[in-house]
Design an enzyme around this catalytic site. Structure first.
Site, PDB file in Angstrom:
ATOM      1  CB  VAL A  20      -0.374  -2.171  -5.862  1.00  0.00           C
ATOM      2  CG1 VAL A  20      -1.219  -0.912  -5.989  1.00  0.00           C
ATOM      3  CG2 VAL A  20      -0.917  -3.252  -6.789  1.00  0.00           C
ATOM      4  CB  CYS A  21       2.993  -0.451  -1.938  1.00  0.00           C
ATOM      5  SG  CYS A  21       1.693  -1.366  -1.091  1.00  0.00           S
ATOM      6  CB  SER A  22       6.944  -0.467  -5.243  1.00  0.00           C
ATOM      7  OG  SER A  22       7.297  -0.972  -3.977  1.00  0.00           O
ATOM      8  CB  VAL A  60       4.858   5.492  -3.077  1.00  0.00           C
ATOM      9  CG1 VAL A  60       5.897   6.601  -2.912  1.00  0.00           C
ATOM     10  CG2 VAL A  60       4.612   4.814  -1.727  1.00  0.00           C
ATOM     11  CB  THR A 102       4.113  -4.905  -1.502  1.00  0.00           C
ATOM     12  OG1 THR A 102       3.600  -3.649  -1.066  1.00  0.00           O
ATOM     13  CG2 THR A 102       4.516  -5.730  -0.282  1.00  0.00           C
TER      14      THR A 102
END
Length: 201
Positions: free
Chosen positions: A88-90, A94, A86
């Protein structure tokens, strides 16, 4: 003409998805976990699945890792996010931990852990794509039981994600939460990043 329509449609769809994520959680950005919580006791009997390939899963007989093995007698920085691949996560969450891994180690952190409501095989592919497996340990909470136990679950069905995790971070020493940060909504990235918690340790 067609390309401009497609571009407008794509931008509109993206904005809608972000708004859905915001609405889906803004009304309940809270958790039962807090500073002082013993994570192992708060989620009794819960185990996580270390990111791995399918063949590795088969060879290990689909083993899981009890929370005590992850947190007991260790200094751990752990962060949770809505899901692999997804936005923002990517692109932000992280990477904010990956680029600061040496600084975490310099502060005596034994491990930096990412937990998401995904199966360990999807997490493995995502971690490899982000080239983050050497820096961060990825664990799957495949049925959401870990996040449910800590009251960190959220329903993102409106964005076709189903039951997922809030966006959060914590510094945990010997199973006890010393620092806890929770975003107001899964789409936001203000307090759960690597740089923020690094300054709190």
């Amino acid at each position: 003409m067609a390309s401009s329509i497609l571009k407008r449609t794509s931008c509109s769809a993206m904005k809608s998805a972000v708004e859905i994520l915001r609405i889906g959680a803004s009304s309940r950005a809270y958790a039962s976990v807090a500073v002082g919580t013993d994570i192992v006791s708060a989620a009794p009997g819960v185990s996580l699945q270390k990111a791995r390939s399918w063949d590795e899963g088969v060879s290990s007989k689909f083993s899981t890792t009890p929370l005590k093995d992850i947190f007991k007698d260790k200094k751990v920085v752990v962060f949770g996010l809505p899901g692999a691949y997804t936005g923002v996560c990517s692109t932000q969450h992280v990477p904010s931990y990956k680029k600061n891994i040496d600084k975490f180690k310099a502060k005596g952190i034994d491990s930096v852990i990412c937990v998401a409501v995904n199966d360990p095989y999807v997490l493995n592919g995502w971690a490899e794509k982000l080239q983050a497996k050497d820096a961060i340990e990825f664990f799957g909470d495949f049925d959401g039981s870990f996040h449910k136990s800590l009251d960190l679950g959220v329903d993102l069905s409106a964005a076709l994600l189903g039951p997922r995790s809030q966006r959060w971070s914590a510094y945990v020493v010997d199973g006890k939460v010393k620092v806890f940060n929770l975003e107001k909504a899964p789409s936001e990235f203000e307090v759960s990043g690597g740089e923020v918690i690094l300054g709190q340790i």
